[in-house]
Scaffold this active site. Structure first.
Site, short mmCIF file in Angstrom:
data_model
loop_
_atom_site.label_atom_id
_atom_site.label_comp_id
_atom_site.label_asym_id
_atom_site.label_seq_id
_atom_site.Cartn_x
_atom_site.Cartn_y
_atom_site.Cartn_z
N HIS A 1 0.50 -1.97 7.02
CA HIS A 1 -1.18 -1.02 6.92
C HIS A 1 -1.17 -0.50 5.53
CE1 HIS A 1 -3.41 1.75 8.58
NE2 HIS A 1 -3.07 2.51 7.41
N GLU A 2 -0.46 -0.17 5.75
CA GLU A 2 -0.75 0.41 3.85
C GLU A 2 -0.98 -0.05 2.36
OE1 GLU A 2 -0.69 3.92 2.73
OE2 GLU A 2 -0.63 4.20 5.33
N HIS B 1 -4.98 -1.30 3.02
CA HIS B 1 -5.85 -0.90 2.15
C HIS B 1 -6.03 -0.67 0.72
CE1 HIS B 1 -6.23 2.20 4.97
NE2 HIS B 1 -5.31 2.76 5.04
N GLU C 1 -9.36 2.74 8.06
CA GLU C 1 -7.86 2.46 8.90
C GLU C 1 -7.78 1.61 10.09
OE1 GLU C 1 -5.27 4.60 8.82
OE2 GLU C 1 -6.50 4.94 7.05
ZN LIG Z 1 -4.39 4.24 7.11
#
Ligand SMILES: [Zn+2]
Length: 261
Positions: A130-131, A134, A190
């Site tokens: 997830h990170e 980004h 997100e």
């Molecule tokens: Zn995030």
């Protein structure tokens, strides 16, 4: 007016090339982008070395090896989506800090608080995916560009007259470090990072269903009223968990294939 022009002149070199608009590779969404990838990487590198000086780096070789092992597999799954990455995975010794981040250039930081909560490698991998998503989706660069436009267009043109201010803007955009204030990513960022990141984790041979168990745990944690920074920027809403559940289904064959290798 003169001050405004001076400010603009000060901002231009820091923003690198005015590339205007780009597209997120994985989703095809177009985004405003006033910073070049190389300028982004450079700022990511600078920010990461600053954070390494400020935070306590964990000495435990077993935990470090574990994060390194997971990171290496995720990095291989990310592959050409971050072509200039000089991957580095660092664990910060802060059991009370529930945080993790990734910066352009392939710099990843994990705090022991989050590692302890995550328990399994699969859960750590979905957070890491997830990170990193980004970063591959250039969300920080996009937010930085939006902030820059707001600064140029608005009355508050004092911003950007110092290099430090500009760097601060950038750091805020990526939510790095445990001591800095963070701006929440938008809900669309997100959701995008959830989708892209889960694919990275599955491709690396980690169970995408771990995102559901992890976020449920986060949801339980958020009831405690603790001031958890990462949690505040990553709200574990029912909608998010339901979406992750849906996203995991088509990724199961990807995960099974990667695991069998
Ligand atoms: Zn995030």
């Amino acid at each position: 007016m003169k001050r405004f022009l001076l400010t603009l002149l000060a901002l231009v070199p820091l923003a690198g090339l005015f590339t205007g608009c780009t597209t997120v590779q994985e989703t095809g969404r177009s985004q405003v982008m006033l910073i070049s990838p190389s300028a982004e990487s450079q700022m990511g590198l600078q920010a990461f070395s600053q954070i390494k000086q400020e935070e306590k780096i964990l000495k435990d070789p077993a935990v470090n090896a574990r994060i390194q092992r997971i990171g290496t597999r995720i990095a291989a799954a990310v592959g050409r989506e971050l072509p200039d990455a000089k991957w580095e995975f660092v664990v910060f010794d802060a059991p009370d800090t529930l945080n993790a981040f990734a910066l352009p250039g392939g710099k990843v930081g994990f705090y022991t608080g989050l590692i302890n909560l995550a328990e399994s490698d699969d859960e750590i991998a979905v957070v890491m995916g997830h990170e990193i998503a980004h970063v591959t989706s250039r969300h920080g660069g996009e937010r930085y560009s939006q902030n820059l436009l707001a600064a140029i267009g608005g009355a508050a043109v004092a911003i950007g007259t110092k290099d430090d201010k500009n760097k601060e803007l950038y750091l805020l955009a990526y939510g790095a470090g445990s001591t800095l204030t963070t701006l929440a990513y938008s809900r669309s960022h997100e959701t995008e990072a959830d989708a892209v990141g889960l694919r990275f984790a599955a491709k690396a041979g980690y169970d995408p269903r771990a995102a559901v168990t992890f976020w449920r745990k986060m949801a339980a944690k958020s009831g405690g009223g603790e001031p958890l920074k990462w949690l505040s920027t990553h709200p574990p809403t029912g909608e998010r968990i339901a979406n992750l559940q849906r996203l995991a289904v088509p990724l199961m064959p990807v995960y099974e294939a990667a695991k069998a290798r």
